[in-house]
Design an enzyme around this catalytic site. Structure first.
Site, PDB file in Angstrom:
ATOM      1  N   ASP A  40       0.809  -1.223   0.000  1.00  0.00           N
ATOM      2  CA  ASP A  40       0.000   0.000   0.000  1.00  0.00           C
ATOM      3  C   ASP A  40       0.840   1.271   0.000  1.00  0.00           C
ATOM      4  OD1 ASP A  40      -2.534  -0.741  -0.300  1.00  0.00           O
ATOM      5  OD2 ASP A  40      -3.066  -0.737   1.829  1.00  0.00           O
ATOM      6  N   HIS A 243      28.721   2.929  -9.822  1.00  0.00           N
ATOM      7  CA  HIS A 243      27.353   3.216  -9.370  1.00  0.00           C
ATOM      8  C   HIS A 243      27.087   2.645  -7.991  1.00  0.00           C
ATOM      9  CE1 HIS A 243      26.059   3.854 -13.824  1.00  0.00           C
ATOM     10  NE2 HIS A 243      26.641   4.906 -13.288  1.00  0.00           N
ATOM     11  N   ASP A 260      28.840  11.654  -5.310  1.00  0.00           N
ATOM     12  CA  ASP A 260      28.240  12.084  -6.580  1.00  0.00           C
ATOM     13  C   ASP A 260      26.770  12.350  -6.267  1.00  0.00           C
ATOM     14  OD1 ASP A 260      27.181  12.413  -9.102  1.00  0.00           O
ATOM     15  OD2 ASP A 260      28.240  10.697  -9.983  1.00  0.00           O
ATOM     16  N   ASP A 271      24.594  17.939 -10.989  1.00  0.00           N
ATOM     17  CA  ASP A 271      25.256  16.622 -11.010  1.00  0.00           C
ATOM     18  C   ASP A 271      26.737  16.822 -10.679  1.00  0.00           C
ATOM     19  OD1 ASP A 271      26.137  14.059 -11.469  1.00  0.00           O
ATOM     20  OD2 ASP A 271      25.845  14.127 -13.640  1.00  0.00           O
ATOM     21  N   HIS A 350      34.292   5.150 -18.147  1.00  0.00           N
ATOM     22  CA  HIS A 350      33.112   5.905 -18.609  1.00  0.00           C
ATOM     23  C   HIS A 350      33.516   7.054 -19.527  1.00  0.00           C
ATOM     24  CE1 HIS A 350      34.006   9.081 -15.629  1.00  0.00           C
ATOM     25  NE2 HIS A 350      34.218   8.112 -14.759  1.00  0.00           N
ATOM     26  N   HIS A 354      28.117  14.403 -20.110  1.00  0.00           N
ATOM     27  CA  HIS A 354      26.821  14.218 -20.790  1.00  0.00           C
ATOM     28  C   HIS A 354      26.031  15.509 -20.692  1.00  0.00           C
ATOM     29  CE1 HIS A 354      25.344  13.882 -16.653  1.00  0.00           C
ATOM     30  NE2 HIS A 354      26.369  13.093 -16.433  1.00  0.00           N
ATOM     31  N   HIS A 361      21.042  12.752 -17.258  1.00  0.00           N
ATOM     32  CA  HIS A 361      21.623  12.481 -18.582  1.00  0.00           C
ATOM     33  C   HIS A 361      20.595  13.039 -19.560  1.00  0.00           C
ATOM     34  CE1 HIS A 361      24.004   8.873 -16.778  1.00  0.00           C
ATOM     35  NE2 HIS A 361      24.462  10.040 -16.402  1.00  0.00           N
ATOM     36  N   GLU A 384      33.519  15.200 -16.220  1.00  0.00           N
ATOM     37  CA  GLU A 384      33.709  14.362 -15.052  1.00  0.00           C
ATOM     38  C   GLU A 384      34.747  13.244 -15.234  1.00  0.00           C
ATOM     39  OE1 GLU A 384      30.274  11.719 -14.295  1.00  0.00           O
ATOM     40  OE2 GLU A 384      29.193  12.850 -15.815  1.00  0.00           O
ATOM     41  N   TYR A 388      39.971   5.049 -11.283  1.00  0.00           N
ATOM     42  CA  TYR A 388      39.473   4.103 -10.271  1.00  0.00           C
ATOM     43  C   TYR A 388      40.415   2.908 -10.203  1.00  0.00           C
ATOM     44  CZ  TYR A 388      35.586   7.003 -11.784  1.00  0.00           C
ATOM     45  OH  TYR A 388      34.814   8.075 -12.164  1.00  0.00           O
ATOM     46  N   ARG A 406      36.786  10.902  -8.771  1.00  0.00           N
ATOM     47  CA  ARG A 406      36.074  11.548  -9.886  1.00  0.00           C
ATOM     48  C   ARG A 406      35.843  12.995  -9.469  1.00  0.00           C
ATOM     49  NH1 ARG A 406      32.462   8.187 -10.639  1.00  0.00           N
ATOM     50  NH2 ARG A 406      30.578   8.971  -9.633  1.00  0.00           N
ATOM     51  N   GLU A 408      33.589  16.235 -10.858  1.00  0.00           N
ATOM     52  CA  GLU A 408      32.544  16.521 -11.846  1.00  0.00           C
ATOM     53  C   GLU A 408      31.951  17.902 -11.627  1.00  0.00           C
ATOM     54  OE1 GLU A 408      29.103  13.895 -11.570  1.00  0.00           O
ATOM     55  OE2 GLU A 408      28.531  14.397 -13.629  1.00  0.00           O
TER      56      GLU A 408
HETATM   57  N1  GLY Z   1      25.475  11.049 -11.478  1.00  0.00           N
HETATM   58  C1  GLY Z   1      25.430  10.393 -12.709  1.00  0.00           C
HETATM   59  C2  GLY Z   1      26.497  10.827 -13.578  1.00  0.00           C
HETATM   60  O1  GLY Z   1      27.462  11.426 -13.120  1.00  0.00           O
HETATM   61  O2  GLY Z   1      26.477  10.648 -14.762  1.00  0.00           O
HETATM   62 MN    MN Z   2      27.374  13.039 -14.536  1.00  0.00          MN
HETATM   63 MN    MN Z   3      27.439  12.500 -11.337  1.00  0.00          MN
END
Ligand code: GLY
Ligand code: MN
Ligand code: MN
Length: 438
Positions: A40, A243, A260, A271, A350, A354, A361, A384, A388, A406, A408
């Site tokens: 519920d 992730h 992040d 972001d 990666h 983006h 994204h 970004e 790693y 990272r 960003e």
């Molecule tokens: N937080 C997702 C990315 O950095 O793309």
């Molecule tokens: Mn990002």
């Molecule tokens: Mn990010």
């Protein structure tokens, strides 16, 4: 009585801008499907970005039909009012409220879609609709399109051709208006202030979840409606998982913390990623890797200007980070051969960034007709780079194992370069060391 909080002119103008491109056709945009309910318990609902972009409408089970030049031009199908459901789930505008408050020409109950939509669509020669985002809407659209065909009889008309509405709207959403930039800058600033608060809070012994709570507290206190995406709060080796989303460990003395996280404000999201030592002081090894990534990040940000293509930024990231991997002894060999063999992906799997906007994204093409597209003023995106090095990577020098970094930021392209919308979040080592734990 609820009232929309955004001036409806904004949405009417957006529809007008799309109108010329779809002349003779109709744009059909469905709401985001309702989230799966766990028994519920209801989860917060967020409208499909395209439907919100065009209407400001936030309720589920809704469909827009926009027929530029025809009367009625903007038609909405929405849930009926329902006193019993409303006592459980909250206020609904209903078709009357939709017409009154949202500047649309006509609104019908959604249960009349199959009956009314064919009469609206038989007057157009093509439909812009995105399949496979809302299965229920897809289903009734199939019936509606079939009805339109039946109504034409054997007049030579087949099924209405369907064009992809996402591609069309993505191109509109890619270059931000002044209004959008104001929202996005605010989302970025809230996100940056939340990162600052998280830095101040961080010290050995705090949990990742507590840090996530500090971020969320700042988001909500500063007017954000929700996280733009699930916040990643990854200490120690977890930072090497891209992730990571458990956020359930204790932050330890000597470890780095990678966060992040971004706030959403009026459907625009920041972001930001920052990485820093839990105890407030970088070790020599951490500093060496961090400075390397930071230098790459700044070089790429400095390179941004109208006319370059996004792929150049990707390639620059790959090239500079491969240099860094060679310098740190993570890889050996000739740089070009390594890149050819994608060897750098082991430590940097990666892309460089983006588009950023209503979705983290964000919508919009990176290539047009197979060619990478040049970037233009008021496009917004992330930069970004990261590195790693998992703790169990025995091929990496021991001293660097378990380091994940990272950095960003969120940029807007200006007429000659870029604006960093997330500059309030420190990233220089000396600035970070001043705020962590204080
Ligand atoms: N937080 C997702 C990315 O950095 O793309
Ligand atoms: Mn990002
Ligand atoms: Mn990010």
């Amino acid at each position: 009585m609820r009232k929309p909080t955004i001036d409806m002119k904004i949405f009417a103008e957006r529809r007008k801008k799309v109108a010329a491109e779809i002349a003779g056709g109709a744009l059909v945009v469905a709401s985001h499907p309702e989230h799966i309910r766990n028994h519920d318990v209801h989860y917060p609902y967020r409208q499909d970005s395209n439907l919100f972009y065009l209407t400001g409408w936030e309720e589920p089970e809704s469909i827009l039909i926009y027929r530029p030049g025809l009367n009625p031009e903007t038609v909405m199908f929405v849930r009926r009012r329902d006193p019993e459901r409303e006592t459980w789930d909250g206020f609904r505008y209903g078709p009357e409220g939709c017409e009154r408050e949202f500047g649309v020409d006509k609104a019908y109950p959604i249960d009349e879609f199959k009956k009314v939509a064919p009469t609206l669509l038989k007057e157009v020669d093509k439909v812009y609709y995105r399949m496979y985002k809302n299965p229920e809407a897809d289903h009734i659209m199939q019936d509606v399109l079939e009805s339109v065909k039946a109504m034409q009889g054997r007049t030579g008309y087949g099924l209405l051709p369907i064009h992809d509405a996402d591609t069309l709207l993505g191109e509109h959403r890619l270059v931000k208006s002044e209004y959008e930039l104001t929202q996005l800058r605010e989302a970025c600033e809230i996100s940056a202030q939340a990162h600052l608060a998280a830095m101040r809070f961080t010290r050995p012994g705090v949990t990742e979840r507590q840090v996530q709570g500090v971020l969320a507290h700042q988001f909500y206190m500063r007017g954000s409606a929700r996280e733009g995406y699930h916040s990643i709060v990854a200490s120690g080796n977890s930072a090497t998982t891209l992730h990571y989303n458990f956020n359930d460990q204790v932050c330890k003395d000597g470890d780095l913390l990678l966060i992040d996280a971004g706030a959403e404000f009026n459907y625009y999201t920041g972001d930001i990623t920052r990485t820093y030592p839990v105890n407030g002081k970088f070790t020599d090894e951490q500093a060496r890797v961090y400075e390397g990534v930071l230098k790459v990040q700044k070089q790429i940000c400095d390179f941004v200007k109208p006319g370059i293509v996004f792929k150049e930024l990707h390639d620059m990231g790959t090239s500079l980070l491969t240099d860094l991997m060679l310098e740190l002894g993570l890889l050996s060999g000739r740089k070009d051969d390594l890149i050819q063999a994608l060897a750098q992906k082991k430590y940097y799997p990666h892309g460089i960034g983006h588009w950023l906007g209503m979705d983290v994204h964000d919508a919009g093409l990176y290539f047009k007709k197979g060619e990478p597209r040049p970037i233009e003023a008021n496009m917004c995106f992330t930069i970004e780079p990261g590195l790693y090095i998992p703790y169990d990577d025995t091929s990496a020098p021991q001293k660097y194992r378990g380091i994940g970094i990272r950095i960003e930021d969120n940029l807007r392209v200006t007429s000659s370069g870029s604006e960093n919308m997330t500059s309030s979040a420190p990233k220089e080592i000396s600035d970070l060391e001043k705020v962590i734990g204080h």
